[in-house]
Design a protein around this motif. Sequence first.
Motif, PDB file in Angstrom:
ATOM      1  N   GLY A   1     -23.239  11.405   0.022  1.00  0.00           N
ATOM      2  CA  GLY A   1     -23.184  11.419   1.479  1.00  0.00           C
ATOM      3  C   GLY A   1     -22.812  10.106   2.129  1.00  0.00           C
ATOM      4  O   GLY A   1     -22.675  10.026   3.346  1.00  0.00           O
ATOM      5  N   HIS A   2     -22.625   9.050   1.350  1.00  0.00           N
ATOM      6  CA  HIS A   2     -22.286   7.732   1.893  1.00  0.00           C
ATOM      7  C   HIS A   2     -20.784   7.488   1.776  1.00  0.00           C
ATOM      8  O   HIS A   2     -20.206   7.671   0.699  1.00  0.00           O
ATOM      9  N   LEU A   3     -20.186   7.039   2.869  1.00  0.00           N
ATOM     10  CA  LEU A   3     -18.778   6.656   2.854  1.00  0.00           C
ATOM     11  C   LEU A   3     -18.661   5.271   2.222  1.00  0.00           C
ATOM     12  O   LEU A   3     -19.313   4.326   2.649  1.00  0.00           O
ATOM     13  N   CYS A   4     -17.820   5.169   1.204  1.00  0.00           N
ATOM     14  CA  CYS A   4     -17.526   3.902   0.542  1.00  0.00           C
ATOM     15  C   CYS A   4     -16.042   3.644   0.771  1.00  0.00           C
ATOM     16  O   CYS A   4     -15.232   4.566   0.675  1.00  0.00           O
ATOM     17  N   LEU A   5     -15.665   2.402   1.078  1.00  0.00           N
ATOM     18  CA  LEU A   5     -14.288   2.179   1.488  1.00  0.00           C
ATOM     19  C   LEU A   5     -13.736   0.834   1.064  1.00  0.00           C
ATOM     20  O   LEU A   5     -14.475  -0.106   0.759  1.00  0.00           O
ATOM     21  N   CYS A   6     -12.424   0.783   1.083  1.00  0.00           N
ATOM     22  CA  CYS A   6     -11.664  -0.437   0.845  1.00  0.00           C
ATOM     23  C   CYS A   6     -10.508  -0.401   1.850  1.00  0.00           C
ATOM     24  O   CYS A   6      -9.619   0.442   1.749  1.00  0.00           O
ATOM     25  N   ASP A   7     -10.562  -1.302   2.841  1.00  0.00           N
ATOM     26  CA  ASP A   7      -9.569  -1.325   3.918  1.00  0.00           C
ATOM     27  C   ASP A   7      -8.492  -2.373   3.661  1.00  0.00           C
ATOM     28  O   ASP A   7      -8.753  -3.409   3.036  1.00  0.00           O
ATOM     29  N   TYR A   8      -7.313  -2.098   4.187  1.00  0.00           N
ATOM     30  CA  TYR A   8      -6.198  -3.036   4.051  1.00  0.00           C
ATOM     31  C   TYR A   8      -5.248  -2.902   5.235  1.00  0.00           C
ATOM     32  O   TYR A   8      -5.285  -1.928   5.984  1.00  0.00           O
ATOM     33  N   ARG A   9      -4.415  -3.926   5.375  1.00  0.00           N
ATOM     34  CA  ARG A   9      -3.305  -3.898   6.340  1.00  0.00           C
ATOM     35  C   ARG A   9      -2.030  -4.121   5.541  1.00  0.00           C
ATOM     36  O   ARG A   9      -2.016  -4.919   4.606  1.00  0.00           O
ATOM     37  N   LEU A  10      -0.988  -3.429   5.918  1.00  0.00           N
ATOM     38  CA  LEU A  10       0.286  -3.554   5.208  1.00  0.00           C
ATOM     39  C   LEU A  10       1.329  -4.120   6.166  1.00  0.00           C
ATOM     40  O   LEU A  10       1.524  -3.593   7.268  1.00  0.00           O
ATOM     41  N   ARG A  11       1.961  -5.215   5.729  1.00  0.00           N
ATOM     42  CA  ARG A  11       3.002  -5.815   6.555  1.00  0.00           C
ATOM     43  C   ARG A  11       3.973  -6.566   5.655  1.00  0.00           C
ATOM     44  O   ARG A  11       3.563  -7.378   4.826  1.00  0.00           O
ATOM     45  N   ASP A  12       5.246  -6.285   5.831  1.00  0.00           N
ATOM     46  CA  ASP A  12       6.312  -6.986   5.113  1.00  0.00           C
ATOM     47  C   ASP A  12       6.092  -6.998   3.600  1.00  0.00           C
ATOM     48  O   ASP A  12       6.281  -8.019   2.939  1.00  0.00           O
ATOM     49  N   GLY A  13       5.670  -5.873   3.052  1.00  0.00           N
ATOM     50  CA  GLY A  13       5.509  -5.756   1.617  1.00  0.00           C
ATOM     51  C   GLY A  13       4.262  -6.422   1.058  1.00  0.00           C
ATOM     52  O   GLY A  13       4.132  -6.571  -0.151  1.00  0.00           O
ATOM     53  N   VAL A  14       3.338  -6.815   1.956  1.00  0.00           N
ATOM     54  CA  VAL A  14       2.089  -7.441   1.515  1.00  0.00           C
ATOM     55  C   VAL A  14       0.908  -6.591   1.978  1.00  0.00           C
ATOM     56  O   VAL A  14       0.776  -6.281   3.167  1.00  0.00           O
ATOM     57  N   MET A  15       0.077  -6.211   1.020  1.00  0.00           N
ATOM     58  CA  MET A  15      -1.144  -5.470   1.308  1.00  0.00           C
ATOM     59  C   MET A  15      -2.276  -6.499   1.437  1.00  0.00           C
ATOM     60  O   MET A  15      -2.707  -7.093   0.451  1.00  0.00           O
TER      61      MET A  15
ATOM     62  N   THR B   1      -8.783  -6.358   3.397  1.00  0.00           N
ATOM     63  CA  THR B   1      -9.665  -6.992   4.372  1.00  0.00           C
ATOM     64  C   THR B   1     -11.143  -6.701   4.203  1.00  0.00           C
ATOM     65  O   THR B   1     -11.977  -7.500   4.647  1.00  0.00           O
ATOM     66  N   HIS B   2     -11.503  -5.572   3.621  1.00  0.00           N
ATOM     67  CA  HIS B   2     -12.920  -5.207   3.614  1.00  0.00           C
ATOM     68  C   HIS B   2     -13.190  -4.145   2.552  1.00  0.00           C
ATOM     69  O   HIS B   2     -12.447  -3.185   2.419  1.00  0.00           O
ATOM     70  N   THR B   3     -14.270  -4.346   1.802  1.00  0.00           N
ATOM     71  CA  THR B   3     -14.747  -3.351   0.845  1.00  0.00           C
ATOM     72  C   THR B   3     -16.217  -3.120   1.154  1.00  0.00           C
ATOM     73  O   THR B   3     -16.961  -4.089   1.363  1.00  0.00           O
ATOM     74  N   GLU B   4     -16.622  -1.861   1.220  1.00  0.00           N
ATOM     75  CA  GLU B   4     -18.006  -1.563   1.594  1.00  0.00           C
ATOM     76  C   GLU B   4     -18.564  -0.399   0.782  1.00  0.00           C
ATOM     77  O   GLU B   4     -17.928   0.648   0.665  1.00  0.00           O
TER      78      GLU B   4
ATOM     79  N   ARG C   1      -2.769  -9.765  -0.723  1.00  0.00           N
ATOM     80  CA  ARG C   1      -3.477 -10.934  -0.198  1.00  0.00           C
ATOM     81  C   ARG C   1      -4.945 -10.534  -0.066  1.00  0.00           C
ATOM     82  O   ARG C   1      -5.308  -9.764   0.817  1.00  0.00           O
ATOM     83  N   PRO C   2      -5.819 -11.030  -0.923  1.00  0.00           N
ATOM     84  CA  PRO C   2      -7.226 -10.632  -0.889  1.00  0.00           C
ATOM     85  C   PRO C   2      -8.044 -11.478   0.093  1.00  0.00           C
ATOM     86  O   PRO C   2      -8.470 -12.582  -0.239  1.00  0.00           O
ATOM     87  N   LEU C   3      -8.304 -10.961   1.278  1.00  0.00           N
ATOM     88  CA  LEU C   3      -9.167 -11.647   2.230  1.00  0.00           C
ATOM     89  C   LEU C   3     -10.630 -11.273   2.010  1.00  0.00           C
ATOM     90  O   LEU C   3     -11.527 -12.070   2.264  1.00  0.00           O
ATOM     91  N   CYS C   4     -10.861 -10.078   1.541  1.00  0.00           N
ATOM     92  CA  CYS C   4     -12.208  -9.583   1.261  1.00  0.00           C
ATOM     93  C   CYS C   4     -12.792 -10.368   0.083  1.00  0.00           C
ATOM     94  O   CYS C   4     -12.130 -10.543  -0.944  1.00  0.00           O
ATOM     95  N   THR C   5     -14.030 -10.829   0.226  1.00  0.00           N
ATOM     96  CA  THR C   5     -14.644 -11.622  -0.838  1.00  0.00           C
ATOM     97  C   THR C   5     -14.824 -10.812  -2.125  1.00  0.00           C
ATOM     98  O   THR C   5     -14.711 -11.365  -3.217  1.00  0.00           O
ATOM     99  N   TYR C   6     -15.088  -9.514  -1.998  1.00  0.00           N
ATOM    100  CA  TYR C   6     -15.219  -8.691  -3.203  1.00  0.00           C
ATOM    101  C   TYR C   6     -13.883  -8.636  -3.941  1.00  0.00           C
ATOM    102  O   TYR C   6     -13.831  -8.770  -5.160  1.00  0.00           O
TER     103      TYR C   6
END
Length: 91
Positions: A20-34, A37-40, A70-75
């Motif tokens: 029942g818990h949403l687990c996620l990994c978010d990203y932004r895509l721009r100019d061929g770079v993913m 930003t966030h993993t939860e 580009r890994p901005l997320c610390t995980y």
Amino acid sequence: MSITIEHDEKAGRFSTRVHGHLCLCDYRLRDGVMTMTHTEVAPELEGQGIAGELVRAALAHARANDLKVRPLCTYVQAYFRRHPEVQSLLA
């Protein structure tokens, strides 16, 4: 644990539901770079490898689509340090 990961390109998210818990990994895509930003993962689900599965799915998508990461997320940063086989994806 076997989980099903969904990819919502419009939202820039890899996600799964576990107990029942949403687990996620978010990203932004721009100019061929993913930019990852966030993993939860809910605290009660930590330590079960769920975040790692989400990141693996995201990196597999990046590799299959010739994207750099580009890994901005610390995980995700820690994941890159622990897995030298994905270093070639770094932007």
